[in-house]
Design a protein around this motif. Structure first.
Motif, PDB file in Angstrom:
ATOM      1  N   SER A  53     -10.978   5.196   9.224  1.00 25.63           N
ATOM      2  CA  SER A  53     -11.402   4.854   8.018  1.00 25.63           C
ATOM      3  C   SER A  53     -11.605   3.165   7.783  1.00 25.63           C
ATOM      4  O   SER A  53     -11.883   2.741   6.746  1.00 25.63           O
ATOM      5  CB  SER A  53     -10.437   5.217   7.120  1.00 25.63           C
ATOM      6  N   PRO A 108      -6.968   4.212  -1.476  1.00 30.34           N
ATOM      7  CA  PRO A 108      -6.409   3.597  -0.456  1.00 30.34           C
ATOM      8  C   PRO A 108      -7.358   2.723   0.297  1.00 30.34           C
ATOM      9  O   PRO A 108      -8.661   2.939   0.541  1.00 30.34           O
ATOM     10  CB  PRO A 108      -6.173   4.807   0.420  1.00 30.34           C
ATOM     11  N   PRO A 129      -9.919  10.914   5.113  1.00 30.91           N
ATOM     12  CA  PRO A 129      -9.022   9.652   4.884  1.00 30.91           C
ATOM     13  C   PRO A 129      -8.696   9.550   3.356  1.00 30.91           C
ATOM     14  O   PRO A 129      -9.083  10.307   2.771  1.00 30.91           O
ATOM     15  CB  PRO A 129     -10.159   8.257   5.229  1.00 30.91           C
ATOM     16  N   GLY A 130      -7.459   8.845   3.066  1.00 32.43           N
ATOM     17  CA  GLY A 130      -7.278   8.572   1.704  1.00 32.43           C
ATOM     18  C   GLY A 130      -5.939   8.965   1.213  1.00 32.43           C
ATOM     19  O   GLY A 130      -5.610   9.279   0.268  1.00 32.43           O
ATOM     20  N   LYS A 131      -4.961   9.414   2.309  1.00 27.92           N
ATOM     21  CA  LYS A 131      -3.885  10.247   1.985  1.00 27.92           C
ATOM     22  C   LYS A 131      -2.885   9.495   1.187  1.00 27.92           C
ATOM     23  O   LYS A 131      -2.091   9.891   0.214  1.00 27.92           O
ATOM     24  CB  LYS A 131      -3.084  10.399   3.500  1.00 27.92           C
ATOM     25  N   PRO A 132      -2.906   8.103   1.028  1.00 25.89           N
ATOM     26  CA  PRO A 132      -2.229   7.501  -0.077  1.00 25.89           C
ATOM     27  C   PRO A 132      -2.377   7.338  -1.396  1.00 25.89           C
ATOM     28  O   PRO A 132      -1.834   6.875  -2.167  1.00 25.89           O
ATOM     29  CB  PRO A 132      -1.942   5.836   0.513  1.00 25.89           C
ATOM     30  N   ASN A 162      -8.678   1.001   2.899  1.00 23.15           N
ATOM     31  CA  ASN A 162      -9.535   1.231   3.856  1.00 23.15           C
ATOM     32  C   ASN A 162     -10.886   1.419   3.467  1.00 23.15           C
ATOM     33  O   ASN A 162     -11.117   2.422   2.659  1.00 23.15           O
ATOM     34  CB  ASN A 162      -9.057   2.205   5.045  1.00 23.15           C
ATOM     35  N   SER A 203     -12.031   4.991   3.408  1.00 21.16           N
ATOM     36  CA  SER A 203     -11.172   5.698   2.605  1.00 21.16           C
ATOM     37  C   SER A 203     -11.712   5.673   1.087  1.00 21.16           C
ATOM     38  O   SER A 203     -11.520   6.762   0.264  1.00 21.16           O
ATOM     39  CB  SER A 203      -9.760   5.507   2.557  1.00 21.16           C
TER      40      SER A 203
HETATM   41  O1  MOO Z   1      -6.245   8.108   5.683  1.00 17.27           O
HETATM   42 MO1  MOO Z   1      -6.393   6.201   5.636  1.00 17.27          MO
HETATM   43  O2  MOO Z   1      -7.264   6.763   4.166  1.00 17.27           O
HETATM   44  O3  MOO Z   1      -6.476   6.470   7.262  1.00 17.27           O
HETATM   45  O4  MOO Z   1      -7.651   5.200   5.994  1.00 17.27           O
END
Ligand code: MOO
Ligand SMILES: Nc1nc2c(c(=O)[nH]1)N[C@H]1C(S)=C(S)[C@@H](COP(=O)(O)OP(=O)(O)OC[C@H]3O[C@@H](n4cnc5c(N)ncnc54)[C@H](O)[C@@H]3O)O[C@H]1N2
Length: 395
Positions: free
Chosen positions: A363, A295, A276-279, A297, A300
């Motif tokens: 996440s 990010p 997780p953590g894409k943004p 969540n 994340s």
């Molecule tokens: O990748 Mo997000 O970081 O789905 O929660």
């Protein structure tokens, strides 16, 4: 999209350690060395015995028995080695000049004033059971390099070499800004459309008690550009690193990227090829502060704080190894799933070098994450049992 490896490199390259200060040795525990520790004398400082036994000259061993002239008293200058006699010596005792070997107690028969060898005299070699002056390290040599943390083994060396007032980096001042109109205090009773803030406590649990961190606390702000900009600049004024959570993706109320620019931050990256953590966003503040937009969540935040938060803080704290992964583990319940992103999956340790994937709903699933010890990283397109790099949740 940037890989986490490239992102980490970019982050480390743009951050600098904070200033150094001198502290008393006892206050240096857990801090990061800003100057190397040097040996102020040879180690050992004298030839010493490695065993409890008897110091002898080899030429005297042809006698059937050897008189014991006395002992080498601990903490005193060693006596001269008498000829034709042995001296009792204890482990760590200074070997008298002229003594050529130390014979272990268990290799002699001891009478009150004499010893008799119970092993053949030819088996006693010159230098036996003697640790030579300077054999560990010579005076002036580097014992521990700058950039290492003062753990028990480093503390032992510092005390031994008389490091009374070591130079360490000052503690890194870390502040947090948690964003979201839906967030309440942990003590609150949320409505179904509200949440208790878990990200603030997570980041505090991860970093707040580290001996090289000076925790500046968590502020919570609503999703308004004005409130966020004000909170961020206030935190930046008193911090070396500021972590933000939430508000960093594509929503109309995701003001973090704009607020970071507004306060003069130079964005290093925004969006990574990770789950997780894409943004995720990283920036450098006007006076070199690390700024990370994690990010929102909850899982994340845990993953990105552990990876990028820990590395950014360690880099600012002066660690020479800012982003070393801690271990490799093999998955005992591997599946064949893979992503086109670098995937961080919660695991529970089940044996030496072995971990089990913890099933979860993604996440936002804090309940599943709570059963894990940390996470593994599967590179893009990778699957199977590994071994994979593993990070425990705790830094
Ligand atoms: O990748 Mo997000 O970081 O789905 O929660
Ligand atoms: N159109 C797109 N939408 C989203 C994308 C995208 O690429 N395009 N990325 C998704 C991913 S991945 C994540 S992760 C989230 C992150 O978004 P934000 O950083 O803007 O986070 P928020 O929207 O503020 O919150 C997300 C989620 O987490 C909860 N939250 C936030 N803060 C806390 C806190 N302190 N304690 C507990 N829970 C918190 C929040 O209520 C939301 O449920 O964006 C996706 N969307």
């Amino acid at each position: 999209m940037l890989t986490p490896l490239d992102a980490m490199e970019r982050l480390v390259a743009r951050l600098r350690p904070v200033d150094a200060e001198r502290v008393a040795l006892h206050a240096a525990a857990g801090r990061v060395l800003a100057e190397a520790v040097l040996a102020d004398r040879d180690s050992p400082a004298h030839d010493v015995s490695a065993m409890d036994g008897y110091a002898v000259r080899l030429g005297d061993l042809s006698n059937e028995t050897l008189a014991v002239a006395g002992e080498v008293a601990t903490g005193h200058e060693p006596p001269e080695m008498p000829s034709g006699k042995a001296l009792r010596i204890f482990t760590g005792g200074c070997v008298p000049s002229g003594a050529e070997a130390v014979i272990r107690r268990e290799d002699v028969e001891e009478a009150p004033a004499q010893i008799r060898l119970t092993v053949p005299a030819e088996t006693i070699r010159a230098g036996q059971n003697i640790r030579r002056r300077g054999e560990n390290l010579a005076a002036g040599a580097v014992v521990v390099e700058a950039g290492e943390v003062v753990g028990p083994s480093v503390m032992s060396a510092m005390a031994s070499f008389g490091c009374v007032e070591p130079t360490v980096y000052r503690r890194v001042r870390v502040g947090v800004v948690v964003t979201g109109d839906e967030l309440l205090d942990v003590a609150a009773r949320p409505e179904p459309w509200q949440l208790r803030d878990s990200n603030g406590p997570v980041v505090e649990a991860m970093f707040g008690a580290l001996p090289w961190v000076d925790w500046q606390g968590v502020v919570r702000v609503h999703d308004s550009m004005e409130a966020l900009t004000e909170a961020l600049s206030e935190q930046l004024a008193g911090c070396d690193a500021v972590l933000l959570t939430g508000g960093v993706s594509m929503g109309d109320y995701d003001h973090v990227p704009a607020a970071v620019r507004e306060v003069g931050g130079e964005v290093l990256f925004h969006k990574l090829a990770i789950r997780p953590g894409k943004p995720m966003l990283a920036a450098v503040g006007p006076s070199g502060q690390a700024i990370l937009g994690l990010p929102g969540n909850p899982v994340s935040v845990m993953v990105t704080a552990r990876l990028f938060g820990a590395t950014a803080l360690r880099r600012r704290a002066g660690f020479s190894r800012a982003d070393a992964p801690t271990a490799m583990v093999r998955l005992v319940n591997a599946d064949e799933k893979s992503l086109r992103l670098w995937w961080h999956r919660p695991v529970r340790l089940v044996g030496p070098g072995e971990a089990e994937l913890v099933a979860g709903m993604g996440s936002g699933d804090v309940a599943s994450a709570a059963r894990s010890d940390g996470f593994v990283r599967l590179p893009a397109e990778a699957a199977g049992e590994g071994p994979w790099a593993y990070w425990p949740w705790s830094v």
